[in-house]
Design a protein around this motif. Structure first.
Motif, PDB file in Angstrom:
ATOM      1  N   SER A 196     -10.460   4.015  -7.456  1.00 48.25           N
ATOM      2  CA  SER A 196      -9.627   4.431  -8.581  1.00 48.25           C
ATOM      3  C   SER A 196      -9.932   2.867  -9.356  1.00 48.25           C
ATOM      4  N   GLY A 226      -1.234   5.061  -8.619  1.00 46.20           N
ATOM      5  CA  GLY A 226      -1.300   6.311  -8.177  1.00 46.20           C
ATOM      6  C   GLY A 226      -0.151   7.049  -8.543  1.00 46.20           C
ATOM      7  N   ARG A 236      -9.620   6.304 -17.107  1.00 43.68           N
ATOM      8  CA  ARG A 236      -9.177   6.332 -16.275  1.00 43.68           C
ATOM      9  C   ARG A 236      -7.651   5.359 -17.552  1.00 43.68           C
TER      10      ARG A 236
END
Length: 386
Positions: A79, A346, A116
């Motif tokens: 991530s 997250g 992202r």
């Protein structure tokens, strides 16, 4: 000790709370406390950004087991995080028009990294490139939210941040309402340290607000270097967010939150928020201090980035016109919600969820006490120069 902690009878968190919203206090009905929703919902987006975030973006590798137990074939997922991205994402979720000021690499991971950030609503159009690789870190988390980290930062793209980059962003910095940066960014390299100071001065001299988190990392810098940076940047800081005992012991030689806040303020910080465990925070603006209850998340997964979520949310709400007490209440709620996700980004809670949690804990905050908030605000509506 100058940072006296008050009880339930002094300060502004109660005020005219009856019916105006979760934390009306001295706010005169401004912002979402009147039920209007996020401040950005009304009218066109103003020129410039509400919040700029200066710092490092990292590739995040999340292991499925404790790092000391890792073995060949241990599952992991990729991530993207870093204190700058975490705070920027939180600011966006809180309603602020937010841009990231950072340097990323030219390797293959830069594409999904920036994708992202954009997915989270952060403007990445001002991010600069470097031929060096992106920094990365490996982490794991248990159900208590405890964490283990291993970093790869040496000669990273982020560490090339310099005053030349800051000069290229000067118009953005002098036009923004608020800037967020940290001791981590300043510790990446000597050039990064000077970049942090120059950016902070540019925003401060233009009348903007600075939020700063010392975020001491012993593997990244020495106490002496971190304290030198703190001494130079604290007088420019409107909101200094820190942890106790970890940062407080390293930076100001105390494990007492109230004393830590007083010592940070003696260095020049206008307002100090000290996280003191998972369930309380001390807020000190120099006229009074009080412990505020943090809504407890009953099912924590990973506390990575919770402090960044606090800083991003508080800064955004200040930039959008909320008073200090309300901005901090939203920030505590958002940080609590964020630990339900894995990794730094997250879970970035929607502002509707954050506001609902604040409303649910309104009475708890009232019982905890009040904090006197200064009534004299700069023309841009932020606690930059009080």
């Amino acid at each position: 000790m100058t940072g006296a902690v008050t009880g339930a009878g002094a300060g502004p968190l109660a005020g005219p709370l009856a019916g105006a919203g979760p934390l009306a206090g001295p706010l005169a009905g401004a912002g979402p406390l009147t039920g209007a929703g996020p401040a950005t919902a009304a009218g066109p987006v103003p020129q410039g950004y509400d919040v700029l975030v200066l710092g490092e973006v990292l590739v995040e590798i999340h292991a499925e087991t404790a790092l000391r137990d890792a073995a060949d074939g241990t599952p992991a997922r990729v991530s993207f995080s870093g204190d700058a991205l975490n705070a920027a994402a939180a600011a966006v979720a809180a309603g602020a028009r937010t841009a990231l000021l950072a340097v990323v690499g030219e390797d293959e991971l830069s594409v999904p990294l920036l994708a992202r950030a954009a997915e989270l609503g952060v403007d990445v159009s001002h991010v600069r490139r470097s031929p060096r690789p992106n920094g990365a870190y490996l982490l794991c988390a248990d159900t208590e939210g405890d964490r283990e980290f291993v970093y790869w930062r040496t000669c990273s793209a982020g560490s090339t941040l310099s005053v030349e980059h800051v000069e290229s962003w000067r118009e953005l910095l002098t036009g923004t309402k608020a800037l967020i940066t940290s001791g981590i960014t300043g510790a990446l390299s000597p050039s990064s340290r000077e970049a942090v100071l120059l950016a902070a001065k540019a925003v401060h001299e233009a009348g903007g607000h600075l939020s700063y988190d010392p975020n001491f990392r012993s593997r990244l810098t020495s106490r002496a270097e971190a304290r030198t940076l703190l001494a130079r940047i604290a007088p420019l800081t409107g909101l200094l967010k820190t942890s106790c005992p970890a940062d407080a012991l390293a930076m100001v030689d105390t494990d007492d939150p109230a004393e830590a806040a007083a010592r940070y303020r003696a260095l020049g910080a206008r307002t100090v928020a000290v996280t003191a465990g998972a369930d309380r925070l001390l807020l000190d603006d120099g006229t009074a201090a009080a412990y505020l209850p943090v809504p407890v998340n009953p099912d924590p997964v990973d506390a990575t980035g919770a402090g960044d979520c606090f800083t991003g949310t508080a800064t955004a709400r200040l930039a959008l016109g909320d008073g200090l007490a309300d901005a901090v209440a939203y920030a505590m709620a958002a940080a609590s919600l964020s630990v339900s996700g894995r990794g730094g980004t997250g879970r970035i809670p929607d502002f509707t969820d954050t506001a609902a949690l604040v409303a649910a804990h309104r009475e708890d905050i009232l019982r905890a006490g009040r904090v006197t908030v200064r009534a004299s605000w700069p023309s841009r509506g932020l606690p930059g120069r009080w």
